[in-house]
Every structure is written in structure tokens, then in C-alpha cells.
Scaffold this active site. Structure first.
Site, mmCIF file in Angstrom:
data_model
loop_
_atom_site.group_PDB
_atom_site.id
_atom_site.type_symbol
_atom_site.label_atom_id
_atom_site.label_comp_id
_atom_site.label_asym_id
_atom_site.label_seq_id
_atom_site.Cartn_x
_atom_site.Cartn_y
_atom_site.Cartn_z
ATOM 1 N N ASN A 44 0.843 -1.199 0.000
ATOM 2 C CA ASN A 44 0.000 0.000 0.000
ATOM 3 C C ASN A 44 0.876 1.244 0.000
ATOM 4 O O ASN A 44 1.945 1.280 0.629
ATOM 5 C CB ASN A 44 -0.996 -0.003 1.163
ATOM 6 C CG ASN A 44 -0.364 -0.093 2.527
ATOM 7 O OD1 ASN A 44 0.698 -0.679 2.682
ATOM 8 N ND2 ASN A 44 -1.029 0.469 3.526
ATOM 9 N N ILE A 45 0.425 2.241 -0.751
ATOM 10 C CA ILE A 45 1.165 3.496 -0.880
ATOM 11 C C ILE A 45 0.181 4.627 -0.613
ATOM 12 O O ILE A 45 -0.755 4.834 -1.399
ATOM 13 C CB ILE A 45 1.790 3.638 -2.292
ATOM 14 C CG1 ILE A 45 2.677 2.433 -2.612
ATOM 15 C CG2 ILE A 45 2.590 4.948 -2.380
ATOM 16 C CD1 ILE A 45 3.161 2.367 -4.057
ATOM 17 N N GLU A 46 0.374 5.290 0.518
ATOM 18 C CA GLU A 46 -0.560 6.344 0.921
ATOM 19 C C GLU A 46 -0.100 7.696 0.384
ATOM 20 O O GLU A 46 0.974 7.832 -0.196
ATOM 21 C CB GLU A 46 -0.681 6.350 2.450
ATOM 22 C CG GLU A 46 -1.231 5.017 2.943
ATOM 23 C CD GLU A 46 -1.493 4.968 4.438
ATOM 24 O OE1 GLU A 46 -0.976 5.834 5.176
ATOM 25 O OE2 GLU A 46 -2.226 4.043 4.857
ATOM 26 N N CYS A 55 -4.108 0.500 -2.531
ATOM 27 C CA CYS A 55 -3.938 -0.702 -1.712
ATOM 28 C C CYS A 55 -2.856 -1.603 -2.310
ATOM 29 O O CYS A 55 -2.567 -1.544 -3.517
ATOM 30 C CB CYS A 55 -5.233 -1.490 -1.648
ATOM 31 S SG CYS A 55 -6.568 -0.691 -0.766
ATOM 32 N N GLU A 57 -2.980 -4.815 -2.904
ATOM 33 C CA GLU A 57 -3.473 -5.767 -3.904
ATOM 34 C C GLU A 57 -3.552 -5.124 -5.282
ATOM 35 O O GLU A 57 -3.135 -5.698 -6.286
ATOM 36 C CB GLU A 57 -4.874 -6.275 -3.534
ATOM 37 C CG GLU A 57 -4.958 -6.972 -2.194
ATOM 38 C CD GLU A 57 -5.287 -6.021 -1.051
ATOM 39 O OE1 GLU A 57 -4.667 -4.942 -0.966
ATOM 40 O OE2 GLU A 57 -6.154 -6.364 -0.242
ATOM 41 N N CYS A 88 -10.033 -5.188 0.623
ATOM 42 C CA CYS A 88 -11.153 -4.236 0.682
ATOM 43 C C CYS A 88 -12.077 -4.446 -0.526
ATOM 44 O O CYS A 88 -11.748 -5.171 -1.474
ATOM 45 C CB CYS A 88 -10.634 -2.790 0.714
ATOM 46 S SG CYS A 88 -10.139 -2.154 -0.890
ATOM 47 N N CYS A 91 -10.612 -3.604 -4.025
ATOM 48 C CA CYS A 91 -9.652 -4.606 -4.507
ATOM 49 C C CYS A 91 -10.356 -5.890 -4.940
ATOM 50 O O CYS A 91 -9.936 -6.547 -5.892
ATOM 51 C CB CYS A 91 -8.608 -4.894 -3.438
ATOM 52 S SG CYS A 91 -7.498 -3.493 -3.180
HETATM 53 N N1 THU Z 1 -5.248 -1.382 2.509
HETATM 54 C C1 THU Z 1 -4.681 -2.241 1.610
HETATM 55 O O1 THU Z 1 -3.534 -2.059 1.190
HETATM 56 N N2 THU Z 1 -5.421 -3.293 1.186
HETATM 57 C C2 THU Z 1 -6.686 -3.556 1.580
HETATM 58 O O2 THU Z 1 -7.351 -4.421 1.023
HETATM 59 C C3 THU Z 1 -7.245 -2.822 2.738
HETATM 60 C C4 THU Z 1 -6.606 -1.508 2.995
HETATM 61 C C5 THU Z 1 -4.461 -0.231 2.975
HETATM 62 C C6 THU Z 1 -4.959 1.103 2.459
HETATM 63 C C7 THU Z 1 -4.444 2.041 3.528
HETATM 64 O O3 THU Z 1 -3.133 2.428 3.197
HETATM 65 C C8 THU Z 1 -4.399 1.196 4.785
HETATM 66 O O4 THU Z 1 -4.514 -0.152 4.370
HETATM 67 C C9 THU Z 1 -5.509 1.511 5.781
HETATM 68 O O5 THU Z 1 -6.744 1.474 5.177
#
Ligand code: THU
Length: 129
Positions: A44-46, A55, A57, A88, A91
């Protein structure tokens, strides 16, 4: 194809170390087995503009598709923050888009054991044009 679930999970774990998640502090990694047999990983890259976050995935799946893959066979998901971390909704939809003739297998880890489930457990009645 014989799927090495542990290898896929190891790739997800490795990728979770690359997570850029300063805002949620929730690291996630994904390992994706694509149709060619090659494994792609992602984290995940915010972003400061929160909605731009991607996310793990989708990061891994988009890497695969952008390298010429046409379908995905399995996805392993790992977070050091959560036991049995599930994908999520967004995804799930993206995983469904690139599902081929056989159902995508979804691998998560619960108390050091691997859970292997089918795509339809996560997204029944999926939408695809
Ligand atoms: N996140 C994922 O990378 N995959 C998911 O299926 C659920 C959420 C990440 C997004 C965000 O950076 C962090 O988790 C919190 O929501």
C-alpha cells in the site's frame, strides 16, 4: 497449475516491508500469481491527499497487467497489523475483473496458518461487462 501458497505469502510479507503508510500506520503487502506463472508483489502506498492511496493488492495487480499479464490466478494478502487481513471492496472488484476461467484463490494468514479461499467467498455475484 500447482500453486505454492507459502511462496506467495512470503512475497506478500516481503512487500509489506515496503509499505508507505505514515498516515494509517497500517502496512499491507500482496503477492499475485499471474497467468504466465510469474509472481508480482505490491504494497500500500498512501498520500497526503488521502484518496490517492492505493492498496497493496491493486498495486500488485496493476504491476502484473501493465507487464502484459492477462489474468490473475491467486492473491496473497498480508498485514503485520492484522491477523487474517482481507481485501477491501475495491480490490475485490479489481481481482474479479482479471479472473480467468478458474476462480482466483485468495490466501491470508491466520495465527501462522494459511487460509485459502475462493474469490466467490469474497465477492459473490461479481460484476463484469
Ligand atoms: N489497505 C490495503 O492495502 N489493502 C486492503 O485491502 C485494505 C486496505 C491499505 C490502504 C491504507 O493504506 C491502509 O490499508 C488503511 O486502510
Amino acid at each position: 497449475m500447482n500453486i505454492d501458497y507459502k511462496l506467495l505469502m512470503d512475497k506478500a510479507k516481503e512487500a509489506s516491508k515496503m509499505s508507505y503508510s505514515p498516515f494509517s500506520k497500517f502496512a499491507v503487502g500482496a503477492g499475485v500469481l499471474a497467468g504466465s506463472g510469474k509472481i508480482y508483489s505490491g504494497c500500500n502506498i498512501e498520500n497526503s491527499s488521502f484518496g490517492m492511496t492505493i492498496c497493496a493488492e491493486r498495486c500488485a495487480i496493476f504491476k502484473a497487467i501493465s507487464e502484459g499479464e492477462k489474468e490473475i490466478l491467486a492473491v496473497a494478502i498480508y498485514s503485520p497489523n492484522e491477523d487474517d487481513c482481507y481485501p477491501c471492496g475495491a480490490c475485490r472488484q479489481v481481482m474479479y475483473e482479471f479472473q480467468g476461467d478458474s476462480e482466483v484463490e485468495v490466501i491470508t494468514e491466520e495465527k501462522d496458518n494459511l487460509n485459502v479461499r475462493k474469490m466467490s467467498d469474497f465477492l459473490p455475484f461479481g460484476f463484469k461487462i
